[in-house]
Design an enzyme around this catalytic site. Structure first.
Site, mmCIF file in Angstrom:
data_model
loop_
_atom_site.group_PDB
_atom_site.id
_atom_site.type_symbol
_atom_site.label_atom_id
_atom_site.label_comp_id
_atom_site.label_asym_id
_atom_site.label_seq_id
_atom_site.Cartn_x
_atom_site.Cartn_y
_atom_site.Cartn_z
ATOM 1 N N THR A 93 4.759 4.405 -13.804
ATOM 2 C CA THR A 93 4.261 5.190 -12.871
ATOM 3 C C THR A 93 5.401 5.718 -11.831
ATOM 4 O O THR A 93 6.870 4.893 -11.777
ATOM 5 C CB THR A 93 3.725 4.214 -11.962
ATOM 6 O OG1 THR A 93 4.486 3.157 -11.183
ATOM 7 C CG2 THR A 93 2.373 3.472 -12.451
ATOM 8 N N GLU A 124 -2.432 3.392 -14.108
ATOM 9 C CA GLU A 124 -2.809 2.241 -14.454
ATOM 10 C C GLU A 124 -4.379 2.279 -15.025
ATOM 11 O O GLU A 124 -4.655 1.145 -15.283
ATOM 12 C CB GLU A 124 -2.820 1.178 -13.172
ATOM 13 C CG GLU A 124 -1.249 0.740 -12.635
ATOM 14 C CD GLU A 124 -0.757 1.855 -11.753
ATOM 15 O OE1 GLU A 124 -1.007 3.188 -11.940
ATOM 16 O OE2 GLU A 124 0.072 1.654 -10.854
ATOM 17 N N LYS A 149 -2.755 7.050 10.901
ATOM 18 C CA LYS A 149 -3.408 5.940 12.052
ATOM 19 C C LYS A 149 -3.261 6.590 13.433
ATOM 20 O O LYS A 149 -2.294 6.564 13.879
ATOM 21 C CB LYS A 149 -3.168 4.580 11.708
ATOM 22 C CG LYS A 149 -3.536 4.060 10.483
ATOM 23 C CD LYS A 149 -3.536 2.471 10.471
ATOM 24 C CE LYS A 149 -3.930 1.953 9.265
ATOM 25 N NZ LYS A 149 -2.749 1.681 8.438
ATOM 26 N N TRP A 184 -8.430 6.151 11.265
ATOM 27 C CA TRP A 184 -7.640 6.956 9.914
ATOM 28 C C TRP A 184 -8.053 8.417 10.182
ATOM 29 O O TRP A 184 -9.194 8.667 10.115
ATOM 30 C CB TRP A 184 -8.064 6.116 8.946
ATOM 31 C CG TRP A 184 -7.439 4.924 8.672
ATOM 32 C CD1 TRP A 184 -6.368 4.304 9.600
ATOM 33 C CD2 TRP A 184 -7.847 3.799 7.749
ATOM 34 N NE1 TRP A 184 -6.171 3.159 8.976
ATOM 35 C CE2 TRP A 184 -6.829 2.810 7.955
ATOM 36 C CE3 TRP A 184 -8.467 3.881 6.723
ATOM 37 C CZ2 TRP A 184 -6.895 1.694 6.955
ATOM 38 C CZ3 TRP A 184 -8.483 2.751 5.821
ATOM 39 C CH2 TRP A 184 -7.789 1.492 6.008
HETATM 40 P P1 AMP Z 1 -0.773 8.807 -11.080
HETATM 41 O O1 AMP Z 1 -0.732 7.497 -11.644
HETATM 42 O O2 AMP Z 1 0.573 9.454 -11.029
HETATM 43 O O3 AMP Z 1 -1.485 9.652 -11.999
HETATM 44 O O4 AMP Z 1 -1.212 8.909 -9.565
HETATM 45 C C1 AMP Z 1 -2.400 8.216 -9.351
HETATM 46 C C2 AMP Z 1 -2.624 8.515 -7.864
HETATM 47 O O5 AMP Z 1 -2.792 10.145 -7.619
HETATM 48 C C3 AMP Z 1 -4.049 8.148 -7.387
HETATM 49 O O6 AMP Z 1 -3.897 6.808 -7.156
HETATM 50 C C4 AMP Z 1 -4.491 9.069 -6.250
HETATM 51 O O7 AMP Z 1 -3.792 8.484 -4.866
HETATM 52 C C5 AMP Z 1 -3.993 10.461 -6.679
HETATM 53 N N1 AMP Z 1 -4.900 11.014 -7.063
HETATM 54 C C6 AMP Z 1 -5.324 11.238 -8.710
HETATM 55 N N2 AMP Z 1 -6.307 12.111 -8.714
HETATM 56 C C7 AMP Z 1 -6.715 12.245 -7.505
HETATM 57 C C8 AMP Z 1 -7.824 13.123 -6.877
HETATM 58 N N3 AMP Z 1 -8.857 14.058 -7.594
HETATM 59 N N4 AMP Z 1 -7.875 13.371 -5.399
HETATM 60 C C9 AMP Z 1 -6.944 12.823 -4.799
HETATM 61 N N5 AMP Z 1 -5.992 11.867 -5.353
HETATM 62 C C10 AMP Z 1 -5.764 11.891 -6.410
#
Ligand code: AMP
Length: 526
Positions: free
Chosen positions: A183, A328, A428, A433
């Site tokens: 990640t 994940e 915040k 929020w």
């Molecule tokens: P990654 O593991 O790099 O794909 O990042 C995952 C994170 O991207 C998630 O925990 C979210 O915070 C953000 N994320 C993924 N898809 C969306 C979405 N459609 N809208 C808002 N945030 C998203």
């Protein structure tokens, strides 16, 4: 008492075996990084992946060994995935856009033995290899003639040439590790998510469901999401499994290049992050073009702005499905399928069968699914991580087996999720929020705004207040007053940004998402 059904371990070699046997002449098209288009079939991919497995065995690669790939989407990269995984070795995808120090950390942490890379990535390799003592050999995904003269690598083509295509795959337990993806590590060191054969097999079945990606064998699927981003959103398994045509775009993901591939290959479905869709849209509008064959796009990885969904649906008749997920989760979590083209899918949608989610307050108590109450989003499922690679002792699940996604969200009465923020991005203000995502989406709907980001700034009375950072469209200056007036009525009054800052370019991270960490750091040094 065990059931009396056949022993059929859910391993990924079966995916390509199936594609080659039952969809053997279906095409896989690659735009090479160097420009030319190449074509082959699932039968070719299967044969060459087996040859590659032989090459790996010849090198002494065994189960559990990690092999890194540093490459964009291509047929050779796909062959490499299956050739590695079929043996029970682990395919570790590296994101070429990461800083070299982070790549070195990841390669050393994984103790990768080999690295397969695009020729385009040799400048990165030159910096990376001296820091990575575990790497025994570099294989460039190229012809012998394309090898750079002064670089110690062997070509993929010469490595597999003349080898048999009879290599035995599978024959290991379905929970064997198959893929490794770190990640982005917004805080602390990057963490390795170790997918299993079983988790990816089940994730493919989830991805193929009608209300998820709904891919059919008649589709031509353009995988814009790179194979190094979150398990390629499962496309490298789901598309061959269903026997759809597969279009792999290499490194050129600008609007003109994507439009060209969509047109020439008759692409019907595609998947990528919102910034890619913004780029394609800007090209379509500037050139007054229309992608005639494209029926459906999946956007995910960051929130989909309303203006983006509306533009594709209303002006081009292309359905925009809005997905949420994370590395994940293999990565699909939820998908929102719009009921019709007049309705944009703004929420992130519902969970498919095979995934479960819930919201809790800070104390871990479940909160109402009323569409208003914010909570910490937690998930479970057969394709959700239970630990990180080489950090197995750290418990990342709560007592009931839920994984905290780090996202803050609401869920409405109909079960539709809405992500309000990453927990660390949430603003915040006066104890309440504020959703940075909602303000960004409202701001980006302004015709002169190319990209918008909202971060928290300290405030004496309210604790934190939102700061709106805007990248105007080229040659379209816009004022703070214009933008604030535009936001009136589009967001709650107390969410109104405290200030507006203009920048030439909002920084994007390695997966094409807005890099708020850099924005915050930039603010601190101003
Ligand atoms: P990654 O593991 O790099 O794909 O990042 C995952 C994170 O991207 C998630 O925990 C979210 O915070 C953000 N994320 C993924 N898809 C969306 C979405 N459609 N809208 C808002 N945030 C998203």
């Amino acid at each position: 008492m065990p059931g009396l059904m056949q022993d059929w371990p859910l391993t990924l070699d079966k995916v390509l075996d199936h594609a080659a046997r039952w969809h053997g002449d279906r095409e896989v098209v690659t735009r090479l990084n160097e420009g030319p288009i190449t074509r082959c079939t699932y039968a070719d991919i299967h044969r060459r992946a087996k040859q590659f497995s032989h090459a790996l065995l010849g090198h002494g690669i065994a189960r559990e060994d990690r092999i890194a790939t540093l490459a964009f989407n291509s047929a050779r990269h796909l062959e490499a995935w299956y050739g590695i995984m079929g043996l029970g070795a682990v395919c570790h995808t590296l994101n070429p856009r990461l800083p070299v120090e982070q790549l070195a950390y990841i390669v050393n942490h994984a103790a990768d033995r080999l690295i397969l890379a695009d020729a385009l990535c040799t400048p990165i390799l030159r910096q990376l290899l001296p820091r990575c003592p575990t790497i025994e050999r570099v294989v460039l995904l190229a012809d012998e003639a394309e090898l750079p003269a002064d670089f110690p690598a062997i070509s993929y083509e010469s490595w597999i040439a003349g080898r048999g295509s009879d290599c035995k795959w599978g024959d290991f337990p379905e929970d064997t590790a198959a893929g490794l993806c770190y990640t982005s590590g917004t805080t602390g060191d990057p963490k390795g998510v170790l997918y299993s054969h079983r988790s990816n097999y089940l994730h493919s079945l989830i991805a193929l469901m009608p209300d998820v990606l709904g891919i059919s064998g008649r589709d031509a699927v353009l995988a814009i999401v790179p194979m190094f981003h979150a398990n390629a959103w499962g496309l490298a398994f789901a598309v061959p499994a269903i026997g759809a045509k597969f279009v792999l775009p290499g490194a050129k993901l600008d609007g003109a290049s994507l439009f060209d591939l969509i047109e020439t290959e008759g692409v019907t479905l595609s998947a990528g992050v919102p910034t890619v869709w913004q780029g394609l849209l800007q090209y379509l509008e500037k050139e007054r073009k229309h992608p005639a064959t494209l029926q459906r796009i999946l956007t995910g990885g960051a929130a989909c702005p309303e203006s983006l969904a509306r533009a594709y649906q209303e002006r081009h008749g292309i359905e925009v499905r809005h997905a949420w997920g994370m590395t994940e989760m293999s990565p699909i979590g939820t998908v929102n399928v719009p009921p019709d083209l007049a309705t944009p899918a703004l929420r992130q949608g519902r969970v498919p069968f095979g995934i479960d989610m819930m919201l809790t307050d800070d104390a871990g108590r479940a909160v109402a699914h009323d569409g208003r109450t914010f909570g910490h989003l937690k998930v479970r499922g057969a394709a959700v991580a239970r630990a990180y690679f080489r950090r197995e002792a750290e418990d990342i699940l709560d007592a009931d087996g839920w994984f905290d996604t780090g996202d803050i969200a609401t869920i409405d009465e109909a079960g539709a999720l809405q992500i309000t923020d990453r927990a660390k991005d949430v603003i915040k203000s006066g104890g309440e929020w504020i959703s940075s995502i909602d303000i960004e989406n409202a701001a980006v709907a302004h015709p002169k705004v190319a990209l918008a980001a909202v971060i928290a700034i300290p405030h004496a009375k309210w604790g934190e207040r939102p700061l709106l950072i805007v990248q105007p469209k080229a040659g379209e200056p816009v004022t703070a007053e214009e933008l604030l007036a535009f936001l009136e009525g589009r967001i709650a009054r107390w969410w109104m940004p405290e200030a507006v800052q203009f920048v030439e370019a909002i920084p994007l991270g390695a997966t094409g998402k807005i890099d708020k960490k850099r924005l915050r750091a930039g603010l601190a040094t101003n």
